[in-house]
Design an enzyme around this catalytic site. Structure first.
Site, PDB file in Angstrom:
ATOM      1  N   LEU A  87       0.696  -0.951   0.053  1.00 42.38           N
ATOM      2  CA  LEU A  87      -0.390   0.440   0.365  1.00 42.38           C
ATOM      3  C   LEU A  87       0.947   1.256   0.530  1.00 42.38           C
ATOM      4  CD1 LEU A  87      -2.960  -0.453   2.685  1.00 42.38           C
ATOM      5  CD2 LEU A  87      -2.660  -1.140   0.034  1.00 42.38           C
ATOM      6  N   GLY A 132       1.064  -4.891   0.757  1.00 42.87           N
ATOM      7  CA  GLY A 132      -0.209  -5.626   0.225  1.00 42.87           C
ATOM      8  C   GLY A 132      -0.128  -6.249  -1.244  1.00 42.87           C
ATOM      9  N   ASN A 154       4.488  -7.931   6.198  1.00 42.31           N
ATOM     10  CA  ASN A 154       5.198  -7.200   6.944  1.00 42.31           C
ATOM     11  C   ASN A 154       4.328  -6.131   8.213  1.00 42.31           C
ATOM     12  OD1 ASN A 154       5.065  -5.692   5.168  1.00 42.31           O
ATOM     13  ND2 ASN A 154       7.702  -5.036   5.778  1.00 42.31           N
ATOM     14  N   GLU A 155       3.599  -5.590   8.353  1.00 42.05           N
ATOM     15  CA  GLU A 155       2.285  -4.847   8.685  1.00 42.05           C
ATOM     16  C   GLU A 155       2.771  -4.653  10.586  1.00 42.05           C
ATOM     17  OE1 GLU A 155      -0.043  -5.782   5.511  1.00 42.05           O
ATOM     18  OE2 GLU A 155       1.253  -6.764   7.074  1.00 42.05           O
TER      19      GLU A 155
END
Length: 281
Positions: A87, A132, A154-155
């Protein structure tokens, strides 16, 4: 729900390929007239960051491919080292309220379209695929990746919580224990690690080989009734698709609330500053 369009098994004409999308778009669609398979290529420099415009083009291109009754869809990137960097952080940092809504709603649309596509789908992962990018890849039915790249959600390392439907795609290909640990750690898998854990299905030494392996997977359905295949996929993925469809408004509200938290905005700002420093070095 899965899209209602069912892929045709009628062979195409003799020309090798034809383009369906105009050059102004951030995606291109190329149909191989021999195999009937569509290759959907992301082309938003420098790293295929998923902003509103790229997501809109992706959604339109998936619909275009299904309307054309293609035999299958291969998702890939024009960038030689990045599949998609995920994103676009700029969509979430100090956001415009209406654009932020449109951005997240369109991301929901893309996931529903790709994860629920009526045609067989495969990802030729020809570069790094974090966050994303991993979501797009795991939404496909088959993944072929080039060596020496990384993939994962990996957020948590960015101070972001992956939505439940991100996790659904992850859990559809990884053992639950592996997925849970990876999500909590924000782990990025190397190509070899991804293959060992089932996050990808095959490794290819070049993009051309990856595309060929994806086409081979899609071709494996040539003797399968397309309606039966599509309805089987629909039943297998119905719960996850229906859950998001039924909770889209709540999911949007949660996202907007979370993104606008001061701590999250601060973290995103620091991340962007670090990116600027890296680009100068």
């Amino acid at each position: 729900m899965l899209r209602s369009t069912i892929s045709s098994l009628v062979p195409r004409a003799t020309s090798v390929a034809r383009h369906m999308s105009n050059a102004a778009k951030l995606t291109t669609v190329e149909i191989n007239d021999v195999t009937g398979i569509a290759t959907l290529t992301m082309n938003r420099p420098p790293v295929n960051g998923l902003n509103l415009e790229l997501l809109t083009d992706l959604n339109n291109s998936i619909q275009e491919i299904e309307d054309n009754k293609s035999r299958g869809l291969i998702l890939t990137s024009s960038n030689p080292t990045i599949f998609s960097a995920g994103l676009d952080i700029l969509e979430m940092y100090k956001p415009d309220k209406e654009r932020l809504k449109a951005f997240w709603t369109t991301l929901q649309d893309v996931w529903l379209a790709l994860y629920g596509s009526a045609v067989p789908t495969a990802a030729a992962i020809n570069g790094h695929s974090p966050a994303g990018g991993c979501l797009l890849a795991t939404s496909c039915e088959y993944r072929v990746m080039l060596p020496k790249f990384t993939i994962g959600l990996n957020e948590t390392k960015l101070g972001i919580v992956a939505p439940k439907w991100f996790m659904s795609s992850f859990l559809s290909v990884l053992p639950r224990r592996v997925a849970e640990r990876a999500l909590n750690q924000g782990r990025m898998f190397t190509t070899d690690e991804a293959l060992r854990n089932g996050l990808i299905d095959e490794v290819a030494n070049s993009k051309e080989e990856a595309l060929a392996k994806c086409a081979e997977f899609i071709g494996s359905f040539s003797k399968v009734n397309p309606l039966a295949r599509s309805l089987t996929k629909q039943q297998l993925r119905a719960a996850e698709l229906s859950e998001l469809e039924n909770e889209r408004a709540q999911d949007l509200e949660k996202f907007i609330f979370f993104v606008n938290q001061p701590a999250v905005q601060k973290g995103l700002g620091i991340y962007l500053e670090n990116l600027k420093k890296k680009s100068k070095n």
